[in-house]
Design a protein around this motif. Structure first.
Motif, PDB file in Angstrom:
ATOM      1  N   ASN A 165       0.810  -1.229   0.000  1.00 29.49           N
ATOM      2  CA  ASN A 165       0.000   0.000   0.000  1.00 29.49           C
ATOM      3  C   ASN A 165       0.842   1.277   0.000  1.00 29.49           C
ATOM      4  OD1 ASN A 165       0.915   0.275   2.642  1.00 29.49           O
ATOM      5  ND2 ASN A 165      -1.056  -0.218   3.576  1.00 29.49           N
ATOM      6  N   LYS A 209       0.267   3.876  -3.036  1.00 29.12           N
ATOM      7  CA  LYS A 209      -1.026   4.558  -2.970  1.00 29.12           C
ATOM      8  C   LYS A 209      -1.048   5.579  -1.836  1.00 29.12           C
ATOM      9  CE  LYS A 209      -5.315   5.163  -4.198  1.00 29.12           C
ATOM     10  NZ  LYS A 209      -5.598   6.004  -5.331  1.00 29.12           N
ATOM     11  N   ILE A 219      -1.625   9.717  -2.214  1.00 27.43           N
ATOM     12  CA  ILE A 219      -2.638  10.492  -1.485  1.00 27.43           C
ATOM     13  C   ILE A 219      -1.967  11.609  -0.684  1.00 27.43           C
ATOM     14  CG2 ILE A 219      -4.384  10.391   0.348  1.00 27.43           C
ATOM     15  CD1 ILE A 219      -4.966   7.494  -0.631  1.00 27.43           C
ATOM     16  N   TYR A 253      -2.572  15.712  -1.143  1.00 30.61           N
ATOM     17  CA  TYR A 253      -3.031  16.596  -0.072  1.00 30.61           C
ATOM     18  C   TYR A 253      -1.892  17.423   0.546  1.00 30.61           C
ATOM     19  CZ  TYR A 253      -7.674  14.544  -0.107  1.00 30.61           C
ATOM     20  OH  TYR A 253      -8.933  14.157  -0.464  1.00 30.61           O
ATOM     21  N   ARG A 289     -11.255  14.713   4.473  1.00 33.72           N
ATOM     22  CA  ARG A 289     -11.158  13.957   3.210  1.00 33.72           C
ATOM     23  C   ARG A 289      -9.865  13.154   3.147  1.00 33.72           C
ATOM     24  NH1 ARG A 289     -12.973  18.930   1.079  1.00 33.72           N
ATOM     25  NH2 ARG A 289     -10.888  19.336   0.246  1.00 33.72           N
ATOM     26  N   PHE A 290      -8.755  13.750   3.570  1.00 34.26           N
ATOM     27  CA  PHE A 290      -7.466  13.057   3.589  1.00 34.26           C
ATOM     28  C   PHE A 290      -7.545  11.811   4.471  1.00 34.26           C
ATOM     29  CE2 PHE A 290      -3.438  12.490   5.945  1.00 34.26           C
ATOM     30  CZ  PHE A 290      -2.611  12.096   4.896  1.00 34.26           C
ATOM     31  N   LYS A 296     -10.179  10.131   5.462  1.00 35.02           N
ATOM     32  CA  LYS A 296     -11.109   9.146   4.898  1.00 35.02           C
ATOM     33  C   LYS A 296     -10.431   8.325   3.799  1.00 35.02           C
ATOM     34  CE  LYS A 296     -15.592   8.658   2.752  1.00 35.02           C
ATOM     35  NZ  LYS A 296     -16.706   9.301   2.090  1.00 35.02           N
ATOM     36  N   GLU A 297      -9.675   8.982   2.922  1.00 36.39           N
ATOM     37  CA  GLU A 297      -9.003   8.256   1.833  1.00 36.39           C
ATOM     38  C   GLU A 297      -7.925   7.324   2.370  1.00 36.39           C
ATOM     39  OE1 GLU A 297      -7.818  10.284  -1.746  1.00 36.39           O
ATOM     40  OE2 GLU A 297      -9.412  11.777  -1.486  1.00 36.39           O
ATOM     41  N   ILE A 298      -7.169   7.762   3.372  1.00 38.11           N
ATOM     42  CA  ILE A 298      -6.128   6.911   3.952  1.00 38.11           C
ATOM     43  C   ILE A 298      -6.755   5.724   4.691  1.00 38.11           C
ATOM     44  CG2 ILE A 298      -4.284   6.821   5.692  1.00 38.11           C
ATOM     45  CD1 ILE A 298      -3.365   8.194   3.163  1.00 38.11           C
ATOM     46  N   GLU A 299      -7.863   5.965   5.407  1.00 43.17           N
ATOM     47  CA  GLU A 299      -8.520   4.884   6.164  1.00 43.17           C
ATOM     48  C   GLU A 299      -9.089   3.810   5.258  1.00 43.17           C
ATOM     49  OE1 GLU A 299      -9.989   6.734  10.399  1.00 43.17           O
ATOM     50  OE2 GLU A 299     -11.275   7.076   8.659  1.00 43.17           O
ATOM     51  N   GLU A 300      -9.367   4.132   4.001  1.00 44.70           N
ATOM     52  CA  GLU A 300      -9.824   3.114   3.057  1.00 44.70           C
ATOM     53  C   GLU A 300      -8.711   2.146   2.688  1.00 44.70           C
ATOM     54  OE1 GLU A 300     -11.452   5.314  -0.198  1.00 44.70           O
ATOM     55  OE2 GLU A 300     -13.218   5.952   0.935  1.00 44.70           O
ATOM     56  N   ILE A 301      -7.463   2.525   2.926  1.00 44.24           N
ATOM     57  CA  ILE A 301      -6.316   1.703   2.551  1.00 44.24           C
ATOM     58  C   ILE A 301      -5.732   0.965   3.750  1.00 44.24           C
ATOM     59  CG2 ILE A 301      -3.967   1.784   1.605  1.00 44.24           C
ATOM     60  CD1 ILE A 301      -4.886   4.309   0.087  1.00 44.24           C
TER      61      ILE A 301
END
Length: 193
Positions: A114, A117, A121, A125, A150-151, A153-158
């Motif tokens: 990961n 990715k 991100i 940001y 938003r930052f 949220k995107e990191i927590e998806e990974i």
């Protein structure tokens, strides 16, 4: 039909987020009195920041984020002004133009699969790497609260993260004209007398 003997407002505004800045004397017990006013009346504080803004005058600015209707926030402002060491209360949402920022430290668990990715991100940001140890990286991100949300949220998806946030600080960009300054000075004089 309203059966109450008391007048009630025809229309109540909706509950929303408000940022209040409170200029206070920098002395022991002031913050406790401000927080006591909130808790004593059942108001919630979403975030709170305090820092000295004038060494020679011993003044501090408290930035409070709270939620409520316009009527509730107006009541909060009036009650804050009754606390003796409070010089001014400003609702930045009513000012119309304010700059808001906060800082977050985000501890990110990085694995080989990961890493690319996560760095994409963070670059997008403009999060700054401040620590790198044992497959974990700490990034610092500053800006508006929505951008940080938003930052994260995107990191927590990974991957999983641990977060420390400062809460927002804000300042009005409204330029005070001579009349505004005169009114401010007269208010200060009334408080001091």
């Amino acid at each position: 039909m309203n059966k109450s003997v008391y007048d009630s407002p025809e229309k109540v505004s909706e509950t929303r987020r408000h940022i209040l800045t409170v200029l206070v004397d920098n002395e022991p017990g002031v913050l406790a009195r401000v927080i006591g006013m909130f808790s004593g009346r059942g108001y919630n504080i979403d975030s709170l920041n305090v820092a000295e803004v004038s060494n020679d005058q011993h003044l501090s600015r408290i930035t409070i984020v709270t939620e409520g209707t316009s009527e509730v926030v107006n009541q909060i402002e009036k009650q804050l002004l009754r606390i003796v060491p409070v010089h001014s209360v400003t609702n930045l949402d009513q000012e119309g133009s304010a700059v808001e920022a906060e800082v977050a430290l985000v501890f990110i668990d990085v694995k080989e699969n990961n890493r690319k990715k996560i760095y994409e991100i963070c670059d997008f940001y403009r999060a700054r790497k401040i620590e790198n140890e044992h497959n974990s990286i700490i990034f610092e991100i500053a800006g508006a609260s929505e951008r940080i949300n938003r930052f994260i949220k995107e990191i927590e998806e990974i991957t999983k993260v641990e977060i420390v946030r400062s809460g927002p600080v804000a300042i009005s960009t409204h330029q005070k004209n001579e009349e505004d300054w005169w009114e401010f000075i007269m208010t200060e004089m009334r408080i001091l007398i």
